[in-house]
Motif scaffolding. Structure first.
Motif, PDB file in Angstrom:
ATOM      1  N   VAL A  68     105.913  13.780  41.042  1.00  0.00           N
ATOM      2  CA  VAL A  68     104.592  14.093  40.476  1.00  0.00           C
ATOM      3  C   VAL A  68     103.606  14.478  41.570  1.00  0.00           C
ATOM      4  O   VAL A  68     102.810  15.407  41.404  1.00  0.00           O
ATOM      5  N   LEU A  69     103.642  13.794  42.698  1.00  0.00           N
ATOM      6  CA  LEU A  69     102.759  14.165  43.812  1.00  0.00           C
ATOM      7  C   LEU A  69     102.976  15.618  44.189  1.00  0.00           C
ATOM      8  O   LEU A  69     102.014  16.389  44.337  1.00  0.00           O
ATOM      9  N   ASP A  70     104.224  16.026  44.329  1.00  0.00           N
ATOM     10  CA  ASP A  70     104.539  17.406  44.701  1.00  0.00           C
ATOM     11  C   ASP A  70     104.080  18.381  43.622  1.00  0.00           C
ATOM     12  O   ASP A  70     103.501  19.434  43.925  1.00  0.00           O
ATOM     13  N   GLU A  71     104.299  18.045  42.354  1.00  0.00           N
ATOM     14  CA  GLU A  71     103.869  18.909  41.249  1.00  0.00           C
ATOM     15  C   GLU A  71     102.368  19.151  41.278  1.00  0.00           C
ATOM     16  O   GLU A  71     101.903  20.293  41.136  1.00  0.00           O
ATOM     17  N   VAL A  72     101.599  18.092  41.415  1.00  0.00           N
ATOM     18  CA  VAL A  72     100.139  18.226  41.337  1.00  0.00           C
ATOM     19  C   VAL A  72      99.598  18.988  42.539  1.00  0.00           C
ATOM     20  O   VAL A  72      98.684  19.811  42.406  1.00  0.00           O
ATOM     21  N   ILE A  73     100.151  18.748  43.723  1.00  0.00           N
ATOM     22  CA  ILE A  73      99.700  19.505  44.895  1.00  0.00           C
ATOM     23  C   ILE A  73      99.904  20.995  44.677  1.00  0.00           C
ATOM     24  O   ILE A  73      99.062  21.823  45.044  1.00  0.00           O
ATOM     25  N   ARG A  74     101.024  21.376  44.033  1.00  0.00           N
ATOM     26  CA  ARG A  74     101.314  22.793  43.799  1.00  0.00           C
ATOM     27  C   ARG A  74     100.570  23.348  42.578  1.00  0.00           C
ATOM     28  O   ARG A  74     100.087  24.483  42.609  1.00  0.00           O
ATOM     29  N   ASP A  75     100.501  22.552  41.503  1.00  0.00           N
ATOM     30  CA  ASP A  75     100.027  23.062  40.216  1.00  0.00           C
ATOM     31  C   ASP A  75      98.535  22.869  39.976  1.00  0.00           C
ATOM     32  O   ASP A  75      97.937  23.574  39.155  1.00  0.00           O
ATOM     33  N   VAL A  76      97.929  21.877  40.644  1.00  0.00           N
ATOM     34  CA  VAL A  76      96.498  21.577  40.448  1.00  0.00           C
ATOM     35  C   VAL A  76      95.840  21.560  41.827  1.00  0.00           C
ATOM     36  O   VAL A  76      95.601  20.500  42.399  1.00  0.00           O
ATOM     37  N   GLU A  79      91.219  26.340  33.063  1.00  0.00           N
ATOM     38  CA  GLU A  79      92.604  25.895  33.020  1.00  0.00           C
ATOM     39  C   GLU A  79      92.926  25.119  34.302  1.00  0.00           C
ATOM     40  O   GLU A  79      92.361  25.369  35.363  1.00  0.00           O
ATOM     41  N   TRP A  80      93.906  24.208  34.195  1.00  0.00           N
ATOM     42  CA  TRP A  80      94.258  23.348  35.320  1.00  0.00           C
ATOM     43  C   TRP A  80      94.740  24.143  36.530  1.00  0.00           C
ATOM     44  O   TRP A  80      94.601  23.695  37.677  1.00  0.00           O
ATOM     45  N   ARG A  81      95.297  25.332  36.301  1.00  0.00           N
ATOM     46  CA  ARG A  81      95.813  26.115  37.426  1.00  0.00           C
ATOM     47  C   ARG A  81      94.718  26.516  38.409  1.00  0.00           C
ATOM     48  O   ARG A  81      94.998  26.823  39.580  1.00  0.00           O
ATOM     49  N   TRP A  82      93.457  26.500  37.954  1.00  0.00           N
ATOM     50  CA  TRP A  82      92.339  26.816  38.832  1.00  0.00           C
ATOM     51  C   TRP A  82      91.920  25.616  39.684  1.00  0.00           C
ATOM     52  O   TRP A  82      91.060  25.739  40.547  1.00  0.00           O
ATOM     53  N   GLY A  83      92.555  24.475  39.437  1.00  0.00           N
ATOM     54  CA  GLY A  83      92.332  23.311  40.274  1.00  0.00           C
ATOM     55  C   GLY A  83      91.148  22.468  39.849  1.00  0.00           C
ATOM     56  O   GLY A  83      90.380  22.815  38.953  1.00  0.00           O
ATOM     57  N   ARG A  84      91.025  21.323  40.518  1.00  0.00           N
ATOM     58  CA  ARG A  84      89.955  20.360  40.277  1.00  0.00           C
ATOM     59  C   ARG A  84      89.626  19.642  41.581  1.00  0.00           C
ATOM     60  O   ARG A  84      90.336  19.725  42.563  1.00  0.00           O
ATOM     61  N   GLY A 131      92.958  40.140  57.210  1.00  0.00           N
ATOM     62  CA  GLY A 131      93.389  38.756  57.134  1.00  0.00           C
ATOM     63  C   GLY A 131      92.965  38.086  55.843  1.00  0.00           C
ATOM     64  O   GLY A 131      93.724  37.304  55.255  1.00  0.00           O
ATOM     65  N   PHE A 132      91.762  38.395  55.392  1.00  0.00           N
ATOM     66  CA  PHE A 132      91.264  37.844  54.127  1.00  0.00           C
ATOM     67  C   PHE A 132      92.174  38.271  52.975  1.00  0.00           C
ATOM     68  O   PHE A 132      92.606  37.437  52.172  1.00  0.00           O
ATOM     69  N   ASP A 133      92.480  39.547  52.916  1.00  0.00           N
ATOM     70  CA  ASP A 133      93.349  40.049  51.846  1.00  0.00           C
ATOM     71  C   ASP A 133      94.752  39.469  51.957  1.00  0.00           C
ATOM     72  O   ASP A 133      95.386  39.159  50.934  1.00  0.00           O
ATOM     73  N   ARG A 134      95.228  39.308  53.180  1.00  0.00           N
ATOM     74  CA  ARG A 134      96.572  38.751  53.386  1.00  0.00           C
ATOM     75  C   ARG A 134      96.640  37.296  52.904  1.00  0.00           C
ATOM     76  O   ARG A 134      97.625  36.886  52.283  1.00  0.00           O
ATOM     77  N   ASP A 135      95.609  36.524  53.157  1.00  0.00           N
ATOM     78  CA  ASP A 135      95.582  35.130  52.712  1.00  0.00           C
ATOM     79  C   ASP A 135      95.416  35.020  51.207  1.00  0.00           C
ATOM     80  O   ASP A 135      95.963  34.106  50.566  1.00  0.00           O
ATOM     81  N   LEU A 136      94.646  35.936  50.634  1.00  0.00           N
ATOM     82  CA  LEU A 136      94.313  35.853  49.214  1.00  0.00           C
ATOM     83  C   LEU A 136      95.526  36.098  48.317  1.00  0.00           C
ATOM     84  O   LEU A 136      95.644  35.490  47.243  1.00  0.00           O
ATOM     85  N   GLU A 137      96.418  36.965  48.753  1.00  0.00           N
ATOM     86  CA  GLU A 137      97.556  37.358  47.912  1.00  0.00           C
ATOM     87  C   GLU A 137      98.421  36.167  47.499  1.00  0.00           C
ATOM     88  O   GLU A 137      98.674  35.956  46.303  1.00  0.00           O
ATOM     89  N   PRO A 138      98.911  35.336  48.437  1.00  0.00           N
ATOM     90  CA  PRO A 138      99.730  34.191  48.020  1.00  0.00           C
ATOM     91  C   PRO A 138      98.926  33.119  47.286  1.00  0.00           C
ATOM     92  O   PRO A 138      99.479  32.385  46.450  1.00  0.00           O
ATOM     93  N   MET A 139      97.631  33.009  47.566  1.00  0.00           N
ATOM     94  CA  MET A 139      96.803  32.072  46.806  1.00  0.00           C
ATOM     95  C   MET A 139      96.739  32.494  45.343  1.00  0.00           C
ATOM     96  O   MET A 139      96.884  31.671  44.432  1.00  0.00           O
ATOM     97  N   ALA A 140      96.511  33.775  45.117  1.00  0.00           N
ATOM     98  CA  ALA A 140      96.455  34.286  43.749  1.00  0.00           C
ATOM     99  C   ALA A 140      97.790  34.115  43.051  1.00  0.00           C
ATOM    100  O   ALA A 140      97.848  33.790  41.853  1.00  0.00           O
ATOM    101  N   ASP A 141      98.877  34.291  43.796  1.00  0.00           N
ATOM    102  CA  ASP A 141     100.205  34.109  43.215  1.00  0.00           C
ATOM    103  C   ASP A 141     100.420  32.655  42.792  1.00  0.00           C
ATOM    104  O   ASP A 141     101.008  32.388  41.733  1.00  0.00           O
ATOM    105  N   ILE A 176      98.115  30.519  41.833  1.00  0.00           N
ATOM    106  CA  ILE A 176      97.281  30.233  40.664  1.00  0.00           C
ATOM    107  C   ILE A 176      97.732  31.028  39.447  1.00  0.00           C
ATOM    108  O   ILE A 176      97.594  30.580  38.304  1.00  0.00           O
ATOM    109  N   GLY A 177      98.294  32.210  39.678  1.00  0.00           N
ATOM    110  CA  GLY A 177      98.714  33.069  38.581  1.00  0.00           C
ATOM    111  C   GLY A 177      97.606  33.989  38.132  1.00  0.00           C
ATOM    112  O   GLY A 177      97.297  34.085  36.937  1.00  0.00           O
ATOM    113  N   CYS A 178      96.982  34.668  39.089  1.00  0.00           N
ATOM    114  CA  CYS A 178      95.877  35.584  38.783  1.00  0.00           C
ATOM    115  C   CYS A 178      95.906  36.728  39.783  1.00  0.00           C
ATOM    116  O   CYS A 178      96.691  36.724  40.741  1.00  0.00           O
ATOM    117  N   ALA A 179      95.041  37.703  39.589  1.00  0.00           N
ATOM    118  CA  ALA A 179      94.876  38.778  40.557  1.00  0.00           C
ATOM    119  C   ALA A 179      93.961  38.297  41.684  1.00  0.00           C
ATOM    120  O   ALA A 179      93.083  37.451  41.462  1.00  0.00           O
TER     121      ALA A 179
END
Length: 296
Positions: free
Chosen positions: A21-29, A47-52, A248-258, A260-263
């Motif tokens: 569960v710890l691993d799930e929440v770190i990745r999913d929330v 939605e939870w995918r955007w974090g809290r 660098g900003f665009d390079r970092d943003l791509e995997p973050m968006a992936d 979360i599941g967004c553009a």
């Protein structure tokens, strides 16, 4: 959710539930002060995918563990921070996605020296050290068994200084119990308190396990220019800062968006929408501690 000061003794397989569960929440929330702003000041919770924020990450850990038949969490608060604690007579297990440790932190009474137990585990980000060797962050716990106090310290390796340094530290006492969920009014005050000097979202990617962050610092400009996307920065797994509009900003943003599941553009808009909410809610004369927007 049931809240007790002392949880029941974990079942034999609770350690596997804790780790999963710890691993799930770190990745999913992901940790997201931007998500909490929209939860308490927006029209509806995102939605939870955007974090809290840290508390809701801990509450989600506890909910998922109970859902899987695991024990009940104890919640103590320090400086606005809340981990999920599993308190037994013989041990304390710490699950704290905000200080994103790779495995549960367990402190055993049998390991006490002069009534003090110390333990530590690896945490994210896992950086490359001076010679390319892994340099994981660390979560350290100190448990004073006589009065039940617990101190958590989170340390990160800084490539620029080539050494570890404390990043966060909190001390929890049994008297500092937190009701769940906390009152909305309390949360709204915490979200616009002076200690909150930025909005951010921090992710750990499910594949490469690298941590990245998008941040809107509040300092360094007049108060009426708070909602300014040109002030956005990202931080990569090594703690290197990239300003808005850079490669660098665009390079970092791509995997973050992936994660979360967004553009990528939607991720930027989410943070800026949260900044608008903050700007409306925070006092106009608010003064924050300086935010350090330099590479670690």
């Amino acid at each position: 959710m049931r809240i007790n000061q002392y949880a029941r003794k974990p079942l034999r397989d609770d350690s596997a539930i804790f780790a999963g569960v710890l691993d799930e929440v770190i990745r999913d929330v992901p940790y997201s002060s931007a998500g909490s702003l929209q939860q308490f000041y927006g029209s509806e919770p995102p939605e939870w995918r955007w974090g809290r924020g840290c508390g809701w990450q801990a509450f989600e850990v506890a909910r998922r563990i109970e859902e899987q038949g695991g024990p009940t969490a104890t919640f103590m608060v320090s400086g606005g921070h809340v981990p999920a604690l599993y308190v037994e007579s013989a041990a304390i297990t710490v699950l704290d996605p905000y200080m994103p440790h790779v495995a549960p932190l367990r402190l055993e009474r049998a390991d006490a020296v002069d009534s003090v137990v110390r333990a530590e585990v690896d945490a994210y980000p896992i950086r490359a050290g001076r010679n390319g060797e892994p340099a994981p962050s660390r979560l350290r716990g100190t448990w004073w068994t006589l009065d039940g106090s617990l101190r958590l310290e989170y340390l990160r390796y800084g490539p620029c200084r080539e050494d570890y340094a404390p990043y966060r530290a909190y001390t929890f006492r049994p008297a500092s119990m937190l009701p769940v969920p906390p009152p909305d009014g309390l949360m709204r005050r915490i979200l616009v308190s002076p200690m909150q000097n930025n909005l951010s979202i921090r992710t750990v990617h499910r594949d490469d396990r690298r941590m990245r962050e998008i941040v809107l610092p509040f300092t360094g400009r007049p108060r009426d220019q708070l909602v300014d996307r040109s002030r956005l920065i990202t931080k990569d797994n090594q703690g290197a800062v990239s300003p808005y509009g850079s490669a660098g900003f665009d390079r970092d943003l791509e995997p973050m968006a992936d994660t979360i599941g967004c553009a990528p553009a939607d991720l930027v808009e989410f943070v800026m929408d949260s900044a608008v909410l903050y700007d409306k809610a925070a006092p106009r004369d608010r003064v924050w501690p300086e935010y350090s927007a330099v590479s670690e």
